[in-house]
Design an enzyme around this catalytic site. Structure first.
Site, PDB file in Angstrom:
ATOM      1  N   SER A  63       9.637 -11.586  40.779  1.00 39.28           N
ATOM      2  CA  SER A  63      10.336 -10.374  40.331  1.00 39.28           C
ATOM      3  C   SER A  63      11.259  -9.809  41.413  1.00 39.28           C
ATOM      4  O   SER A  63      10.883  -9.693  42.580  1.00 39.28           O
ATOM      5  CB  SER A  63       9.329  -9.301  39.935  1.00 39.28           C
ATOM      6  OG  SER A  63      10.017  -8.094  39.672  1.00 39.28           O
ATOM      7  N   SER A  69      12.439  -6.778  41.088  1.00 38.14           N
ATOM      8  CA  SER A  69      12.356  -5.320  40.973  1.00 38.14           C
ATOM      9  C   SER A  69      12.032  -4.624  42.303  1.00 38.14           C
ATOM     10  O   SER A  69      12.624  -3.578  42.596  1.00 38.14           O
ATOM     11  CB  SER A  69      11.341  -4.924  39.900  1.00 38.14           C
ATOM     12  OG  SER A  69      11.842  -5.319  38.637  1.00 38.14           O
ATOM     13  N   LYS A  84       4.283  -6.357  27.946  1.00 35.52           N
ATOM     14  CA  LYS A  84       5.033  -5.227  27.380  1.00 35.52           C
ATOM     15  C   LYS A  84       4.380  -4.672  26.104  1.00 35.52           C
ATOM     16  O   LYS A  84       4.479  -3.481  25.828  1.00 35.52           O
ATOM     17  CB  LYS A  84       6.484  -5.627  27.113  1.00 35.52           C
ATOM     18  CG  LYS A  84       7.272  -5.824  28.408  1.00 35.52           C
ATOM     19  CD  LYS A  84       8.733  -6.129  28.155  1.00 35.52           C
ATOM     20  CE  LYS A  84       9.416  -6.479  29.471  1.00 35.52           C
ATOM     21  NZ  LYS A  84      10.863  -6.655  29.328  1.00 35.52           N
ATOM     22  N   ASN A 121       8.344  -1.077  28.986  1.00 38.20           N
ATOM     23  CA  ASN A 121       8.610  -1.721  30.281  1.00 38.20           C
ATOM     24  C   ASN A 121       8.508  -0.715  31.425  1.00 38.20           C
ATOM     25  O   ASN A 121       8.652  -1.093  32.592  1.00 38.20           O
ATOM     26  CB  ASN A 121       9.985  -2.402  30.299  1.00 38.20           C
ATOM     27  CG  ASN A 121      11.108  -1.430  30.539  1.00 38.20           C
ATOM     28  OD1 ASN A 121      11.020  -0.253  30.160  1.00 38.20           O
ATOM     29  ND2 ASN A 121      12.175  -1.890  31.164  1.00 38.20           N
ATOM     30  N   GLY A 173      10.403 -10.202  21.222  1.00 39.39           N
ATOM     31  CA  GLY A 173      10.356  -8.895  21.891  1.00 39.39           C
ATOM     32  C   GLY A 173      11.667  -8.535  22.574  1.00 39.39           C
ATOM     33  O   GLY A 173      12.080  -7.373  22.564  1.00 39.39           O
ATOM     34  N   ALA A 174      12.324  -9.510  23.164  1.00 42.51           N
ATOM     35  CA  ALA A 174      13.564  -9.226  23.896  1.00 42.51           C
ATOM     36  C   ALA A 174      14.650  -8.717  22.951  1.00 42.51           C
ATOM     37  O   ALA A 174      15.400  -7.796  23.280  1.00 42.51           O
ATOM     38  CB  ALA A 174      14.039 -10.483  24.628  1.00 42.51           C
ATOM     39  N   ARG A 214      16.060 -18.916  14.681  1.00 42.37           N
ATOM     40  CA  ARG A 214      15.649 -20.240  14.230  1.00 42.37           C
ATOM     41  C   ARG A 214      14.717 -20.114  13.034  1.00 42.37           C
ATOM     42  O   ARG A 214      14.816 -20.861  12.072  1.00 42.37           O
ATOM     43  CB  ARG A 214      14.921 -20.893  15.421  1.00 42.37           C
ATOM     44  CG  ARG A 214      14.824 -22.357  15.402  1.00 42.37           C
ATOM     45  CD  ARG A 214      14.316 -22.831  16.737  1.00 42.37           C
ATOM     46  NE  ARG A 214      13.118 -22.093  17.204  1.00 42.37           N
ATOM     47  CZ  ARG A 214      12.470 -22.377  18.318  1.00 42.37           C
ATOM     48  NH1 ARG A 214      12.881 -23.357  19.094  1.00 42.37           N
ATOM     49  NH2 ARG A 214      11.420 -21.676  18.679  1.00 42.37           N
ATOM     50  N   GLY A 263      22.130 -12.040  32.684  1.00 42.13           N
ATOM     51  CA  GLY A 263      21.342 -10.822  32.537  1.00 42.13           C
ATOM     52  C   GLY A 263      21.003 -10.092  33.829  1.00 42.13           C
ATOM     53  O   GLY A 263      20.183  -9.170  33.805  1.00 42.13           O
TER      54      GLY A 263
END
Ligand code: ATR
Length: 272
Positions: free
Chosen positions: A15, A17, A66, A87, A130-131, A152, A237
């Protein structure tokens, strides 16, 4: 002792973050420490409780927790309720507050860092997990001309669209043939596996922006496809990651750091 924050996940060692929030703390002069918290996959609540009872002030939540964080929070923001995922957790006066800053992160990256006006645009969102769910409400708030969901497994996309009251249309990839979009956002996990969602050729309108929520040193298959299809602008992203952190910092500290400056530093590290 400085106020304690952390990112909780499994795995969590990759991460970025902690780096981002340390930069924000330096920028704003806030007295805080931000670490990493590896929680066993079946023990999110125990790990979060332990951090909280030791005086922790807030957590960022990453995969796979999450949904667990959504159930853990006693109070939820509207955007966390819409996303059905959390989040950002804030612990204040014994109360557990859950928020979701992912959608705001994407929208702010698109509108501020990439300078894209979303109102009136034809937006295509790929994926129905979820995203994708986390960014639908904030994207709708930008009043695009249309928001289309492709997945899909089309049933999943249609179910997701219905849960937003029919404000968006949904289907499979084949249904996109012959259509064009101004902004295409990849919210599938395909890039993680080095795969390309089965987009038909010709979906990128003139001047289109292709956005992959994934980031890394190498170009994702989706961005490579977008390039070969003549998309005018490509973005990964990393900006979303930084901008969701800006929003989390704001939730915790009431201050909005300068995300663009930190994004520039991360890009330099990524390209080093
Ligand atoms: P997340 O929480 O990251 O969204 P998820 O809930 O597992 O993860 O959802 C993954 C999404 O990526 C799904 O929409 C999935 O499509 P299906 O619902 O049809 O499974 C999509 N996905 C994963 N790999 C893909 C691929 N190779 N091509 C297209 N879509 C893919």
């Amino acid at each position: 002792m400085p106020d304690q924050y952390a990112v909780i996940g499994n795995p969590v060692d990759h991460s970025q973050s902690p780096l981002i929030h340390a930069a924000f703390a330096r920028q704003t002069g806030e007295d805080l420490e931000y670490g990493r918290l590896l929680a066993p996959k079946d023990a999110f609540c125990a790990s979060a409780n332990d951090f909280r009872t030791r005086g922790g002030r807030g957590l960022n939540v990453t995969l796979p927790f999450k949904g667990a964080a959504f159930r853990y929070a006693a109070f939820l923001s509207e955007r966390a309720s819409a996303a059905q995922a959390v989040n950002t957790l804030k612990f204040e006066r014994g109360v557990i507050f859950g928020d979701n800053t992912d959608g705001a992160g994407l929208v702010n990256d698109l509108t501020q860092n990439l300078g894209r006006v979303l109102s009136g645009q034809r937006i295509l969102l790929l994926g129905a997990g979820g995203a994708a769910r986390g960014v639908i409400e904030p994207l709708l708030q930008q009043q695009p001309a249309q928001l289309t969901l492709a997945n899909r497994t089309p049933d999943k996309a249609q179910r997701l669209a219905r849960s937003f009251g029919g404000a968006l249309e949904a289907g499979d990839y084949a249904a996109l043939a012959g259509r064009q979009f101004d902004v295409i956002v990849n919210a599938t996990s395909a890039s993680l596996a080095g795969e390309l969602p089965p987009l038909p050729p010709g979906v990128f309108a003139r001047g289109a922006l292709a956005y992959d929520m994934m980031y890394g040193k190498a170009e994702t298959p989706f961005l490579a496809f977008a390039r070969s299809q003549g998309a005018a602008r490509l973005a990964d992203g990393l900006g979303m990651l930084v901008e969701q952190a800006v929003e989390s910092f704001f939730v915790w500290r009431g201050l909005r750091p300068d995300g663009a400056a930190v994004l520039k530093q991360l890009r330099q590290l990524q390209n080093a």
